[in-house]
Design a protein around this motif. Structure first.
Motif, PDB file in Angstrom:
ATOM      1  N   TYR A 195      -2.485   6.731   2.407  1.00 33.31           N
ATOM      2  CA  TYR A 195      -2.024   5.461   2.950  1.00 33.31           C
ATOM      3  C   TYR A 195      -3.006   4.939   4.004  1.00 33.31           C
ATOM      4  CZ  TYR A 195       0.742   2.169   5.727  1.00 33.31           C
ATOM      5  OH  TYR A 195       1.169   1.068   6.419  1.00 33.31           O
TER       6      TYR A 195
ATOM      7  N   ALA B 174       0.649   4.007  -2.907  1.00 33.22           N
ATOM      8  CA  ALA B 174       0.165   5.357  -2.596  1.00 33.22           C
ATOM      9  C   ALA B 174       1.124   6.403  -3.159  1.00 33.22           C
ATOM     10  CB  ALA B 174       0.015   5.525  -1.084  1.00 33.22           C
TER      11      ALA B 174
ATOM     12  N   GLN C  14       0.806  -1.223   0.000  1.00 31.78           N
ATOM     13  CA  GLN C  14       0.000   0.000   0.000  1.00 31.78           C
ATOM     14  C   GLN C  14       0.837   1.269   0.000  1.00 31.78           C
ATOM     15  OE1 GLN C  14      -1.133  -2.801   1.107  1.00 31.78           O
ATOM     16  NE2 GLN C  14      -3.344  -2.833   1.446  1.00 31.78           N
ATOM     17  N   TRP C  15       1.962   1.261   0.713  1.00 34.18           N
ATOM     18  CA  TRP C  15       2.749   2.491   0.752  1.00 34.18           C
ATOM     19  C   TRP C  15       3.348   2.829  -0.611  1.00 34.18           C
ATOM     20  CZ3 TRP C  15       3.194   6.751   3.422  1.00 34.18           C
ATOM     21  CH2 TRP C  15       4.213   7.634   3.051  1.00 34.18           C
TER      22      TRP C  15
END
Length: 530
Positions: free
Chosen positions: A353, A320, A316-317
């Protein structure tokens, strides 16, 4: 076009899809839709053809059209969930997946696809349930057997996984992925049985395709290590790494450019000038470093604490970052995306995030995110998430190098299959982490793997104290947890802490010399013995 003709064209389109003849799929579905635009099956197959052709936006439009025509058409929802997950919309993907589980109960291939999606979302128990459901429909499907076994390995069910893999190999003796998985979950100590498996692998390797060779050689290397046949183990690891490297489009100068861009755009000056995002009272703990250096072990220890939620190895980071930067590159990270995100609001990045992991979170204030490569972004994360802390897991450079080199990864870490390139990457990682440590020493805790396995309780107490958490004895019993560990280290973290792999590189000191030379030139290794 009459109804029987439409049905005939759709059946032919499905046969073409089974043969991956996407041009034929598209032409037949377009012909059907010209005659009757309200055919959800035609829209779905057209969407699948677009998806397989790399046109995700066109695919999504076709699938959404199919669902407007028939919200119960589960096949369209499965493929739509795939697109959402690939785009980093994990909560939306899981929502769509949840809606269609009851709509595809008798289709083994769709169940397999949906189970794979849940696995990628980190929902291993849900994935296993769907794989088992698929096996009820297609008990001899080798691909589904292999996928089921892979999740069982993640969940610590190695004996059950081995049974499924042996069943699959009885049906398809040359299925290279099954041989590789079986070597990973091997549960016999009988040297004759191991040698029998090795003989099979060597025979298969003599006539294997380029795609199969890495799996077969890495499996054989693992079995040779089990026999303590170090020269043979290295020969197989080297052959497997060489075969995998030939299949990759990797350039070390482009990798070096990413490190340069990080230092230029997200380095000390950027950090000191960038306003911090809003502190929401949470404590994200990013476990970073290199793969195969103990990060999974550390996450399992922390995740066993009653006040910590372990979220696993999330993407996810970096997703993002890529999305906020507006990057259209196929790669997850690029020089351009780094330059672009440096001009974005850290607060906005932090919000994005948090939103991307909201569906995974429970009530615990403290949670872990264990993607090793997040070390590239530490100043960015620190500004975007003021409550974030970083646990940097390290290991003896030679043990780290060997552990990485002998592992066949999925799509990640293309620099790991050549000793020179592996050494160059290690040097750049080490130098960057030294820079981050000097920049924000209060935010980074360095934990040495060898010290952890030598003194589990003392090192665990020190780490928990740094995080402001009370000691919990459960942290030392992490191997009894039912949590999944969907990484290359899944099997190891189902055992109590041990030091069997510490110093293992010395069995291969001569063969690792090219890697050691790179580290020595950079001043990382000063002792001639390593």
């Amino acid at each position: 076009m009459s109804d029987p003709t439409i049905r005939q064209q759709l059946d032919l389109a499905r046969k073409a899809a089974a043969n991956r003849d996407w041009r034929s799929v598209s032409s037949r579905c377009i012909a059907v839709l010209k005659a009757d635009p309200r055919q959800p099956e035609a829209h779905t197959l057209l969407g699948l053809a677009a998806l397989e052709g790399g046109n995700a936006q066109i695919a999504a439009r076709a699938l959404n059209t199919a669902l407007k025509l028939d919200p119960s058409f589960g096949e369209a929802r499965v493929y739509l969930a795939r697109i959402l997950a690939a785009n980093g919309q994990f909560a939306e993907a899981e929502s769509e997946a949840d809606k269609c589980k009851e709509q595809i109960t008798s289709d083994p291939q769709l169940l397999d696809t949906l189970a794979t999606l849940y696995s990628h979302l980190g929902r291993q128990p849900q994935a296993l349930a769907l794989y088992r459901q698929a096996l009820v429909c297609a008990p001899e499907d080798v691909g589904i057997l292999a996928n089921t076994a892979a999740v069982q390995i993640f969940l610590g069910q190695r004996a059950e996984a081995a049974d499924l893999l042996q069943r699959a190999l009885q049906r398809s003796p040359e299925h290279y992925r099954c041989h590789w998985l079986l070597a990973k979950c091997r549960h016999t100590e009988d040297p004759d049985e191991i040698r029998g498996q090795l003989g099979t692998l060597r025979t298969l390797a003599e006539r294997a395709s380029p795609a199969a060779l890495p799996y077969l050689h890495y499996a054989a290397g693992k079995l040779c290590e089990d026999l303590a046949d170090w020269p043979a183990a290295w020969a197989h690891y080297q052959a497997g790494a060489g075969a995998q490297r030939q299949r990759l489009n990797y350039r070390s100068d482009e990798e070096a450019g990413i490190f340069d861009a990080v230092r230029e755009h997200l380095g000390d000056q950027w950090y000191r000038n960038q306003a911090a995002g809003q502190d929401d009272g949470e404590t994200p703990v990013f476990i970073v470093g290199l793969p195969r250096t103990g990060s999974t072990l550390v996450e399992q220890i922390l995740g066993s604490h009653p006040q910590v939620q372990a979220l696993g190895e999330l993407v996810q980071w970096p997703l993002a970052v890529k999305q906020l930067a507006g990057s259209r590159d196929a790669a997850l990270i690029s020089r351009d995306s780094i330059a672009a995100v440096a001009g974005c609001s850290a607060a906005t990045l932090g919000q994005r995030y948090r939103q991307s992991i909201a569906h995974l979170r429970n009530h615990q204030r403290c949670f872990t995110d264990k993607l090793p490569g997040n070390f590239l972004y530490l100043p960015l994360i620190a500004r975007a998430l003021p409550g974030a802390r970083f646990v940097h897991v390290t290991r003896h450079p030679m043990d780290a190098g060997f552990a990485i080199y002998k592992q066949l990864f999925a799509e990640a870490y293309p620099w790991s299959y050549d000793l020179q390139e592996l050494g160059e990457y290690y040097v750049q990682y080490r130098q960057l982490m030294q820079q981050w440590q000097a920049l924000m020493p209060e935010r980074i805790y360095t934990l040495d793997y060898d010290q952890l396995v030598a003194d589990p309780e003392g090192q665990t107490r020190a780490l928990l104290d740094w995080l402001g958490l009370p000691f919990a004895s459960d942290c030392l019993q992490f191997h009894r947890s039912e949590r999944a560990a969907a990484t290359a280290s899944a099997a190891q973290v189902r055992e109590p802490i041990h030091a069997r792999s510490s110093g293992r590189w010395q069995k291969f000191s001569t063969q690792l010399q090219p890697y050691r030379d790179v580290l020595a030139r950079a001043g990382i290794l000063t002792d001639p013995a390593g």
